[in-house]
Design a protein around this motif. Structure first.
Motif, PDB file in Angstrom:
ATOM      1  N   ASP A 154      63.060 -32.101  19.973  1.00 11.50           N
ATOM      2  CA  ASP A 154      62.136 -32.257  18.997  1.00 11.50           C
ATOM      3  C   ASP A 154      60.748 -31.746  19.076  1.00 11.50           C
ATOM      4  O   ASP A 154      60.463 -31.818  20.251  1.00 11.50           O
ATOM      5  CB  ASP A 154      62.234 -33.999  18.084  1.00 11.50           C
ATOM      6  CG  ASP A 154      63.553 -33.915  17.688  1.00 11.50           C
ATOM      7  OD1 ASP A 154      64.651 -33.453  17.517  1.00 11.50           O
ATOM      8  OD2 ASP A 154      63.865 -35.573  17.146  1.00 11.50           O
ATOM      9  N   GLY A 170      60.286 -30.310  14.022  1.00 13.33           N
ATOM     10  CA  GLY A 170      61.295 -29.634  13.978  1.00 13.33           C
ATOM     11  C   GLY A 170      62.244 -30.074  14.938  1.00 13.33           C
ATOM     12  O   GLY A 170      61.834 -30.857  15.698  1.00 13.33           O
ATOM     13  N   ASP A 171      63.363 -29.669  14.708  1.00 17.32           N
ATOM     14  CA  ASP A 171      64.427 -30.249  15.510  1.00 17.32           C
ATOM     15  C   ASP A 171      65.374 -28.855  16.089  1.00 17.32           C
ATOM     16  O   ASP A 171      65.929 -28.360  15.385  1.00 17.32           O
ATOM     17  CB  ASP A 171      65.466 -30.937  14.651  1.00 17.32           C
ATOM     18  CG  ASP A 171      66.437 -31.745  15.643  1.00 17.32           C
ATOM     19  OD1 ASP A 171      66.795 -31.437  16.706  1.00 17.32           O
ATOM     20  OD2 ASP A 171      66.978 -32.528  15.101  1.00 17.32           O
ATOM     21  N   THR A 222      65.665 -26.249  12.845  1.00 21.43           N
ATOM     22  CA  THR A 222      65.313 -26.882  11.625  1.00 21.43           C
ATOM     23  C   THR A 222      63.886 -27.053  11.651  1.00 21.43           C
ATOM     24  O   THR A 222      63.634 -27.707  12.809  1.00 21.43           O
ATOM     25  CB  THR A 222      66.363 -27.952  11.038  1.00 21.43           C
ATOM     26  OG1 THR A 222      65.858 -29.149  11.916  1.00 21.43           O
ATOM     27  CG2 THR A 222      67.617 -27.705  11.379  1.00 21.43           C
ATOM     28  N   ALA A 223      62.990 -27.036  10.672  1.00 21.78           N
ATOM     29  CA  ALA A 223      61.588 -27.339  10.775  1.00 21.78           C
ATOM     30  C   ALA A 223      61.187 -27.423   9.503  1.00 21.78           C
ATOM     31  O   ALA A 223      61.686 -26.906   8.314  1.00 21.78           O
ATOM     32  CB  ALA A 223      60.786 -26.137  11.415  1.00 21.78           C
ATOM     33  N   ASN A 238      60.164 -25.507   4.020  1.00 23.44           N
ATOM     34  CA  ASN A 238      61.447 -26.334   4.516  1.00 23.44           C
ATOM     35  C   ASN A 238      62.610 -25.313   4.972  1.00 23.44           C
ATOM     36  O   ASN A 238      63.010 -24.696   4.112  1.00 23.44           O
ATOM     37  CB  ASN A 238      61.923 -27.365   3.568  1.00 23.44           C
ATOM     38  CG  ASN A 238      62.944 -28.174   4.309  1.00 23.44           C
ATOM     39  OD1 ASN A 238      63.682 -27.866   5.034  1.00 23.44           O
ATOM     40  ND2 ASN A 238      62.650 -29.529   3.741  1.00 23.44           N
ATOM     41  N   HIS A 241      65.447 -28.563   6.782  1.00 23.95           N
ATOM     42  CA  HIS A 241      65.133 -29.851   7.701  1.00 23.95           C
ATOM     43  C   HIS A 241      64.998 -30.838   6.445  1.00 23.95           C
ATOM     44  O   HIS A 241      64.968 -30.771   5.375  1.00 23.95           O
ATOM     45  CB  HIS A 241      63.656 -29.632   8.092  1.00 23.95           C
ATOM     46  CG  HIS A 241      63.230 -30.788   9.132  1.00 23.95           C
ATOM     47  ND1 HIS A 241      63.792 -30.648  10.414  1.00 23.95           N
ATOM     48  CD2 HIS A 241      62.473 -31.927   9.054  1.00 23.95           C
ATOM     49  CE1 HIS A 241      63.307 -31.607  11.226  1.00 23.95           C
ATOM     50  NE2 HIS A 241      62.522 -32.342  10.447  1.00 23.95           N
ATOM     51  N   PRO A 264      67.786 -22.383   8.614  1.00 25.38           N
ATOM     52  CA  PRO A 264      66.686 -22.705   9.760  1.00 25.38           C
ATOM     53  C   PRO A 264      66.268 -21.411  10.158  1.00 25.38           C
ATOM     54  O   PRO A 264      66.994 -20.370  10.141  1.00 25.38           O
ATOM     55  CB  PRO A 264      67.693 -23.611  10.743  1.00 25.38           C
ATOM     56  CG  PRO A 264      68.924 -24.023   9.780  1.00 25.38           C
ATOM     57  CD  PRO A 264      69.155 -23.196   8.735  1.00 25.38           C
ATOM     58  N   THR A 292      62.751 -36.192  12.082  1.00 26.19           N
ATOM     59  CA  THR A 292      63.675 -35.489  12.401  1.00 26.19           C
ATOM     60  C   THR A 292      64.895 -36.410  12.151  1.00 26.19           C
ATOM     61  O   THR A 292      64.845 -37.495  12.038  1.00 26.19           O
ATOM     62  CB  THR A 292      63.935 -35.170  13.942  1.00 26.19           C
ATOM     63  OG1 THR A 292      63.585 -36.301  14.860  1.00 26.19           O
ATOM     64  CG2 THR A 292      62.586 -34.106  14.105  1.00 26.19           C
ATOM     65  N   ASP A 293      66.089 -35.593  11.944  1.00 25.15           N
ATOM     66  CA  ASP A 293      67.256 -36.485  11.651  1.00 25.15           C
ATOM     67  C   ASP A 293      67.926 -37.570  12.571  1.00 25.15           C
ATOM     68  O   ASP A 293      68.663 -38.264  12.237  1.00 25.15           O
ATOM     69  CB  ASP A 293      68.474 -35.502  11.470  1.00 25.15           C
ATOM     70  CG  ASP A 293      68.882 -34.762  12.736  1.00 25.15           C
ATOM     71  OD1 ASP A 293      68.444 -35.002  13.848  1.00 25.15           O
ATOM     72  OD2 ASP A 293      69.589 -33.777  12.634  1.00 25.15           O
TER      73      ASP A 293
END
Length: 363
Positions: A154, A170-171, A222-223, A238, A241, A264, A292-293
């Motif tokens: 992350d 982001g992730d 993803t960000a 997006n 994310h 992403p 983040t998720d």
């Protein structure tokens, strides 16, 4: 997030070798020599080798040897091989215990070195965000999925640029060192582009090119990008994310979704529309939580996801850092165990105009 032994468990482990030898001696004296418990005196140095240093193991081994000699003489065992067998058993286990203690000490020293390197890497990769940036007060929290790690896949950053306060959370797909390396590249590209690019979309395109050059095997990041000026709105971009949470002064919360979902970072070559920037009202007193998720997908003992929308009231504290700490503590309680994914949270509170240069690290 590191798991530490409690003081009571440490004391219990340190006294275990002595307790084991005391129990064996008591039972041997009570039951008599026919039971044949004398070799079990070697449990003392065996336990010492598992929990103590080599010096302590050697001392416990010496005590075990003297105890074995005393019990052997008391029971009259040295006129037959049985007594000498018990002595050999104690001596052999003591030697193995000392070797195990030396090896464990070396591993602990190596782990301490790795931890210090990880902490240095954290300061470079996930450096403290500014406490204040323009009209915003900021706080950040990061929890790694790896128990002994301080960093993971992350990422987050806040940059007070000439074009407004620009933010990324982001992730990176995957975990471990490869994810850390990718996160470092994304953050490096963002820190440079945030100052250079006047347009938020151009900033995103620059990140896309940077990520696409580095990632292989359809990996992605993803960000969400955000830009906050002084016009009482935040512009969001997006890249697949989770939608951020905006908490209003009355305690209500919104999760603004993009007009259309984009792929992403790193997957633009597969086609599809790019992300569309969309403004969202963001006025004094409002709070913006980017995450983040690993936050929303944290599960409790019954498998239930973390209800972030229902926890918006935890951010009501007047101090932005205490507010985020309260949310993080609630997340840890909900997870009821170690995290299975990295969890990053960045809280921005629209509090007025400011320009302080202090910085806040991850909680």
């Amino acid at each position: 997030m590191t798991v530490k032994k409690s003081p009571s468990s440490s004391v219990m482990l340190s006294w275990m070798p002595v307790a084991a030898m005391a129990v064996v001696a008591f039972v041997d004296i009570t039951a008599g020599p026919d039971v044949g418990l004398l070799p079990l005196v070697s449990l003392g140095p065996a336990f010492a080798g598992l929990v103590g240093g080599w010096r302590r193991t050697a001392v416990i081994g010496l005590v075990a040897t003297l105890l074995c000699v005393g019990l052997g003489l008391y029971n009259g065992l040295f006129d037959r091989p049985r007594g000498f067998t018990a002595m050999a058993s104690v001596a052999g286990v003591t030697g193995v215990g000392i070797a195990a203690a030396v090896m464990r000490s070396r591993r602990e020293a190596e782990l301490a070195s790795v931890r210090s390197i990880a902490e240095a890497a954290q300061r470079v990769l996930l450096r403290p965000v500014p406490l204040t940036a323009g009209p915003l007060h900021a706080a950040v929290s990061y929890t790694s999925a790896l128990a002994e790690a301080r960093i993971g896949g992350d990422l987050y950053e806040v940059v007070a640029s000439p074009h407004g306060v620009r933010v990324i959370v982001g992730d990176v797909q995957g975990k471990g060192l490869a994810a850390v390396e990718t996160a470092a590249r994304v953050l490096g590209a963002f820190r440079e582009a945030a100052y250079d690019e006047k347009d938020l979309v151009k900033l995103g395109e620059r990140l896309e090119r940077s990520v696409a050059r580095e990632l292989e095997d359809e990996k992605f990041v993803t960000a969400i990008l955000a830009e906050i000026g002084y016009d009482h709105q935040v512009v969001l971009l997006n890249y697949g994310h989770p939608a951020p949470m905006i908490v209003h002064p009355d305690g209500s919360a919104d999760f603004p979704d993009p007009p259309s979902y984009a792929l992403p970072l790193g997957l633009a070559a597969h086609g599809g529309p790019g992300p569309e920037p969309f403004p969202v009202p963001f006025t004094p007193g409002d709070q913006l939580l980017l995450y983040t998720d690993g936050v929303t997908e944290a599960r409790d003992e019954d498998g239930g996801f973390y209800p972030l929308a229902e926890r918006a009231d935890l951010l009501r504290d007047s101090d932005v850092h205490r507010a985020l700490d309260a949310l993080r503590e609630d997340l840890v309680r909900h997870a009821a165990g170690p995290h299975h994914d990295d969890a990053a949270m960045l809280l921005l509170r629209y509090q007025g105009h400011g320009g302080g240069q202090e910085a806040a690290g991850p909680a």
